[in-house]
Each structure stands twice: as C-alpha cells, then as structure tokens.
Design a protein around this motif. Structure first.
Motif, PDB file in Angstrom:
ATOM      1  N   ALA A 165      10.523 -38.601  12.628  1.00  0.00           N
ATOM      2  CA  ALA A 165      10.742 -37.163  13.240  1.00  0.00           C
ATOM      3  C   ALA A 165       9.804 -36.449  13.246  1.00  0.00           C
ATOM      4  CB  ALA A 165      12.244 -36.414  13.255  1.00  0.00           C
ATOM      5  N   TRP A 166       9.339 -36.141  12.329  1.00  0.00           N
ATOM      6  CA  TRP A 166       7.728 -35.334  11.999  1.00  0.00           C
ATOM      7  C   TRP A 166       6.657 -36.196  12.507  1.00  0.00           C
ATOM      8  CZ3 TRP A 166       9.622 -30.562   9.700  1.00  0.00           C
ATOM      9  CH2 TRP A 166      10.610 -31.087   8.999  1.00  0.00           C
ATOM     10  N   HIS A 167       5.828 -34.262  12.516  1.00  0.00           N
ATOM     11  CA  HIS A 167       4.227 -34.404  13.150  1.00  0.00           C
ATOM     12  C   HIS A 167       3.646 -34.002  12.334  1.00  0.00           C
ATOM     13  CE1 HIS A 167       6.035 -37.154  16.321  1.00  0.00           C
ATOM     14  NE2 HIS A 167       5.528 -37.795  16.573  1.00  0.00           N
ATOM     15  N   LEU A 168       2.229 -33.739  12.137  1.00  0.00           N
ATOM     16  CA  LEU A 168       1.001 -33.359  11.549  1.00  0.00           C
ATOM     17  C   LEU A 168       0.536 -32.506  13.154  1.00  0.00           C
ATOM     18  CD1 LEU A 168      -0.242 -31.597   9.935  1.00  0.00           C
ATOM     19  CD2 LEU A 168      -1.845 -33.715   9.467  1.00  0.00           C
ATOM     20  N   LEU A 169       0.729 -31.290  13.322  1.00  0.00           N
ATOM     21  CA  LEU A 169      -0.179 -31.298  14.478  1.00  0.00           C
ATOM     22  C   LEU A 169      -1.358 -30.327  14.066  1.00  0.00           C
ATOM     23  CD1 LEU A 169       1.204 -28.982  17.424  1.00  0.00           C
ATOM     24  CD2 LEU A 169      -0.707 -28.164  15.903  1.00  0.00           C
ATOM     25  N   ALA A 170      -2.832 -30.439  14.893  1.00  0.00           N
ATOM     26  CA  ALA A 170      -4.018 -29.467  14.839  1.00  0.00           C
ATOM     27  C   ALA A 170      -4.428 -28.903  16.428  1.00  0.00           C
ATOM     28  CB  ALA A 170      -5.162 -30.459  14.388  1.00  0.00           C
ATOM     29  N   LEU A 171      -4.705 -27.471  16.419  1.00  0.00           N
ATOM     30  CA  LEU A 171      -5.007 -26.858  17.320  1.00  0.00           C
ATOM     31  C   LEU A 171      -5.802 -26.002  17.423  1.00  0.00           C
ATOM     32  CD1 LEU A 171      -4.184 -23.544  17.085  1.00  0.00           C
ATOM     33  CD2 LEU A 171      -2.581 -24.420  15.881  1.00  0.00           C
ATOM     34  N   ILE A 172      -6.607 -26.112  18.715  1.00  0.00           N
ATOM     35  CA  ILE A 172      -8.004 -25.335  19.356  1.00  0.00           C
ATOM     36  C   ILE A 172      -7.210 -24.543  20.650  1.00  0.00           C
ATOM     37  CG2 ILE A 172      -9.534 -26.873  20.036  1.00  0.00           C
ATOM     38  CD1 ILE A 172     -11.415 -25.639  18.824  1.00  0.00           C
ATOM     39  N   GLY A 173      -8.149 -23.606  20.366  1.00  0.00           N
ATOM     40  CA  GLY A 173      -6.847 -22.258  21.504  1.00  0.00           C
ATOM     41  C   GLY A 173      -7.844 -20.272  21.417  1.00  0.00           C
ATOM     42  N   GLY A 174      -7.399 -19.921  22.444  1.00  0.00           N
ATOM     43  CA  GLY A 174      -8.115 -19.041  22.241  1.00  0.00           C
ATOM     44  C   GLY A 174      -7.177 -18.131  23.051  1.00  0.00           C
ATOM     45  N   SER A 175      -7.352 -16.471  23.377  1.00  0.00           N
ATOM     46  CA  SER A 175      -5.922 -15.708  23.919  1.00  0.00           C
ATOM     47  C   SER A 175      -6.677 -14.667  24.230  1.00  0.00           C
ATOM     48  CB  SER A 175      -4.992 -15.508  22.459  1.00  0.00           C
ATOM     49  OG  SER A 175      -6.109 -14.656  22.012  1.00  0.00           O
ATOM     50  N   LEU A 176      -6.008 -14.016  25.295  1.00  0.00           N
ATOM     51  CA  LEU A 176      -7.575 -12.740  25.908  1.00  0.00           C
ATOM     52  C   LEU A 176      -5.760 -11.554  26.115  1.00  0.00           C
ATOM     53  CD1 LEU A 176      -8.915 -11.100  27.968  1.00  0.00           C
ATOM     54  CD2 LEU A 176      -8.491 -12.609  29.626  1.00  0.00           C
ATOM     55  N   SER A 177      -5.747 -10.466  25.968  1.00  0.00           N
ATOM     56  CA  SER A 177      -5.228  -9.634  25.939  1.00  0.00           C
ATOM     57  C   SER A 177      -5.096  -8.072  26.036  1.00  0.00           C
ATOM     58  CB  SER A 177      -4.111  -9.080  24.526  1.00  0.00           C
ATOM     59  OG  SER A 177      -4.277  -8.336  23.545  1.00  0.00           O
ATOM     60  N   GLY A 178      -5.170  -6.863  26.532  1.00  0.00           N
ATOM     61  CA  GLY A 178      -5.426  -5.742  26.640  1.00  0.00           C
ATOM     62  C   GLY A 178      -6.074  -5.213  25.143  1.00  0.00           C
TER      63      GLY A 178
END
Length: 208
Positions: free
Chosen positions: A165-178
């Motif tokens: 039931a368990w997973h290892l997760l890797a992420l890459i991303g970005g965001s934009l805000s005021g």
C-alpha cells in the motif's frame, strides 16, 4: 523561452492530457491516496527595485512541507493539498547575496489538485503523473498584517512501490502567485511583481 511561454506549455499539456483517452491508465483497486512531501524550493520575483537592474530581490531558498489527499474519479484524481514554508527576504547581485533574517516570511497554502496519469512503468506499480491546479496562499510577514494571494501550481510526479500500500514519490514542479508584499509597505522605488517558484523533492504515499 519566457516564463509565460513555459507556463503556457505546461497549461496546454495539462489540458491535452485531461482530454485524452486514458481509460487504460485508471488505477486498479485503491481509491484514496494520502501523501506527505518535503521539497526544496527556490524563488524569483515578488519584489523589484526600479532604480537598478543589478539587484535581484526575492525569497531565500527554503524547504516546503506538504500533505495531500486525493481520490480517483474515472481516469483522473481530484484532491486537496496543504503546504507550509518559512523564508526570509534575500538580495542577490554583484556577486554577493544578503539575507534579511529579521524579516520572517511564512506561507500556508491550500491547493485544489487534478492529477492525470501519464504512463505506467512495468507491472510493479511505478507511474508518472501530472498534477496541477489553483492555489490560495496565506502569507504572514513580521510586523505586518496577514494577506492572501491566489496562484497556481503544476508538477510531474514519479511514484514507485515500497510495499502493498506504500509508495515512494519524487516530484519536480513550479508555482506562480501574487507578491507576498503590499505596495503600501514598500519604499517608493520598489514595486511588487509576480512570485515564481520551483521545487524538487520526495515524499511517501499511502493508498487505500
């Protein structure tokens, strides 16, 4: 390519993937995911000195901590994410970097996320997905009133099984805000700009 162009491509890819036929990628079995993440975050913008192009004002790099819950609805997953980060104002230019440690800047953010599976890697359960959506950020600055800012986020996620039931997760991303700053708080020579963020990190995910 400009930042607007890059984010236009991300938004376009998100819409195309959502419209595509992905019935063959629908998760089998578990319906819910609970995820906890830690990601190194970098920033650009938020504040600009109009008298010089040599000074780059923004937030200092920091860790962002997040939790999320999502559920499968057909070929996509819908969920909510909550994250927190704490940073300081940073000035970079002419080969030097100065961090204003007396000004603490913190953000709590809530994101409505759509996660689209892109490809499965083998039969063990590893997968690549694209997630994104609108974000509402609540910012606090030392000595100033709390303020809210709207924005958006997008990320690519890679999950690999750790057990049943368990997973290892890797992420890459970005965001934009005021900008987290209000114009009335700044000297006359400064103006607010959009705050761009990028991040890379890891997490664990539990499915049930």
């Amino acid at each position: 390519m400009s930042r607007c162009g890059e984010w236009g491509l991300v938004a376009g890819a998100l819409l195309v993937a959502l419209a595509a036929r992905t019935e063959g990628l629908v998760a089998q079995g578990a319906s819910w995911h609970l995820t906890a993440t830690a990601a190194q975050s970098w920033f650009s913008g938020g504040l600009e000195d109009t008298t010089t192009a040599q000074a780059d004002w923004s937030l200092a790099p920091t860790m962002a901590w997040g939790i999320a819950a999502d559920r499968s609805f057909g070929a996509v997953r819908l969920g909510l994410g909550l994250s927190y980060l704490s940073s300081n104002l940073r000035l970079a230019g002419d080969g030097i970097t100065i961090t204003e440690s007396t000004l603490a800047i913190a953000q709590w953010s809530v994101a409505a996320l759509v996660t689209i599976p892109l490809v499965r890697l083998g039969a063990a359960g590893a997968a690549v997905s694209l997630a994104g959506g609108p974000v509402l950020g609540i910012w606090t600055l030392t000595g100033e009133e709390t303020r809210t800012r709207a924005g958006g986020t997008a990320m690519v996620q890679l999950t690999a099984p750790l057990g049943e039931a368990w997973h290892l997760l890797a992420l890459i991303g970005g965001s934009l805000s005021g900008s987290p700053f209000n114009p009335t708080e700044l000297p006359a020579e400064f103006k607010t700009t959009s705050l761009w963020g990028s991040r890379a990190g890891f997490g664990v995910q539990y499915e049930f």
